[in-house]
Design an enzyme around this catalytic site. Structure first.
Site, mmCIF file in Angstrom:
data_model
loop_
_atom_site.group_PDB
_atom_site.id
_atom_site.type_symbol
_atom_site.label_atom_id
_atom_site.label_comp_id
_atom_site.label_asym_id
_atom_site.label_seq_id
_atom_site.Cartn_x
_atom_site.Cartn_y
_atom_site.Cartn_z
ATOM 1 N N ASP A 88 41.423 46.469 26.960
ATOM 2 C CA ASP A 88 42.874 46.540 26.833
ATOM 3 C C ASP A 88 43.463 45.136 26.672
ATOM 4 O O ASP A 88 43.095 44.424 25.751
ATOM 5 C CB ASP A 88 43.439 47.300 28.038
ATOM 6 C CG ASP A 88 44.911 47.635 27.932
ATOM 7 O OD1 ASP A 88 45.248 48.628 27.262
ATOM 8 O OD2 ASP A 88 45.722 46.894 28.520
ATOM 9 N N HIS B 124 40.969 56.172 27.736
ATOM 10 C CA HIS B 124 41.191 54.742 27.544
ATOM 11 C C HIS B 124 40.407 53.873 28.524
ATOM 12 O O HIS B 124 39.950 52.786 28.163
ATOM 13 C CB HIS B 124 42.693 54.467 27.701
ATOM 14 C CG HIS B 124 43.070 53.028 27.613
ATOM 15 N ND1 HIS B 124 42.842 52.253 26.494
ATOM 16 C CD2 HIS B 124 43.690 52.207 28.518
ATOM 17 C CE1 HIS B 124 43.301 51.022 26.700
ATOM 18 N NE2 HIS B 124 43.813 50.974 27.916
#
Length: 294
Positions: A108, A274
């Protein structure tokens, strides 16, 4: 019973000259830097780092503005939280620890710092991995309704005058838990001790401000840096991991976006959302171990 995390690691705080970076270090072997994403801390690597430490000297750092690292106030141009500044922090940290070259994996936001590390400090990065992202410039250049709905926070957090800070600060625990729930496919895999660590860090108003500045930088000064370097490719071997049940997979050919920006790409999709290292720690471990061992 509470889970013990980073049991064999030492906790350190390194002064870079601009900020102090909190980290944990453990293991032996070639140096491997692990960088976290939003809205987490280095703790997100708790299921992977101790096993990687069997073959690497693992450094898990809190990015500036996150966790227990320094949280300076943002400047008008948001340069305090540019990925260039955050990447330079990590070079100084690794040099302080005695490593002039190293391997790095970033998830991320940490992946965006990793990308900038590869561009600005190519002789320091031997191999790199980015987890569940496409390049920042690509996202802003191609955002559609699906991406802007799923990644609404990219546009919420950049709002001025303390608006997101005030709204998140009303109930930071709810906001953080909602983020973890929305972006994950295997919610049950989050360790309660890790979630508590994220909440504890995120209750700090300075952390909320700093993380908003991280996104404001992404939408301004980071884009300027990215546009200036749009023809520059990552030269070291790059591993791209992404969640097959995540927003990036649904809207992009993730490996293709990185082949536009890197010369040597290895790619692997993982059956999760994610938060790859927490949702699928063993698969993450296997992919990172094999790639960084080469």
């Amino acid at each position: 019973m509470a889970r013990t995390m980073f049991e064999s690691f030492t906790q350190e705080r390194i002064d870079t000259g601009e900020v102090e970076i909190n980290l944990r270090r453990g293991g032996s072997g070639p140096p491997l830097l692990l960088l976290h994403g939003y809205p987490q801390t280095h703790v997100m690597w708790h299921g992977v780092a101790p096993l990687l430490a069997q073959n690497f000297t693992v450094v898990c750092a809190d990015l500036r503005g996150y966790g227990n690292s320094s949280k300076p106030a943002g400047e008008a141009d948001h340069s305090t939280y540019s990925k260039r500044a955050m990447a330079a922090d990590m070079v100084r940290v690794m040099e302080h620890l005695g490593y002039t070259s190293f391997r790095v994996a970033g998830h991320d936001r940490g992946g965006r710092v990793t990308h900038r590390l590869c561009l600005d400090w190519p002789y320091h990065v031997e191999r790199a991995a980015v987890l569940d992202i496409v390049p920042t410039h690509k996202v802003f250049a191609t955002t559609n309704q699906a991406v802007s709905t799923g990644y609404y926070h990219w546009f919420f957090l950049i709002q001025p005058n303390g608006l997101p800070e005030r709204m998140i600060g009303q109930d930071p625990d709810y906001y953080l838990q909602e983020k973890l729930a929305r972006w994950s496919a295997l919610k049950e895999n989050f360790a309660p001790e890790a979630v508590e660590a994220y909440q504890r860090a995120f209750r700090d108003t300075a952390c909320i401000h700093a993380t908003c500045e991280d996104y404001r930088a992404a939408a301004s000064i980071d884009l300027e840096h990215d546009k200036a370097d749009i023809q520059k490719k990552v030269g070291c071997p790059l591993l791209v991991l992404w969640g097959l049940r995540g927003l990036m997979h649904e809207n992009y050919d993730v490996p293709a976006t990185w082949r536009e920006r890197a010369s040597d790409v290895t790619a692997k999709g993982i059956d999760c959302g994610h938060f790859i290292p927490e949702e699928r720690p063993l698969e993450t471990l296997d992919a990172l171990s094999n790639f960084f061992a080469e």
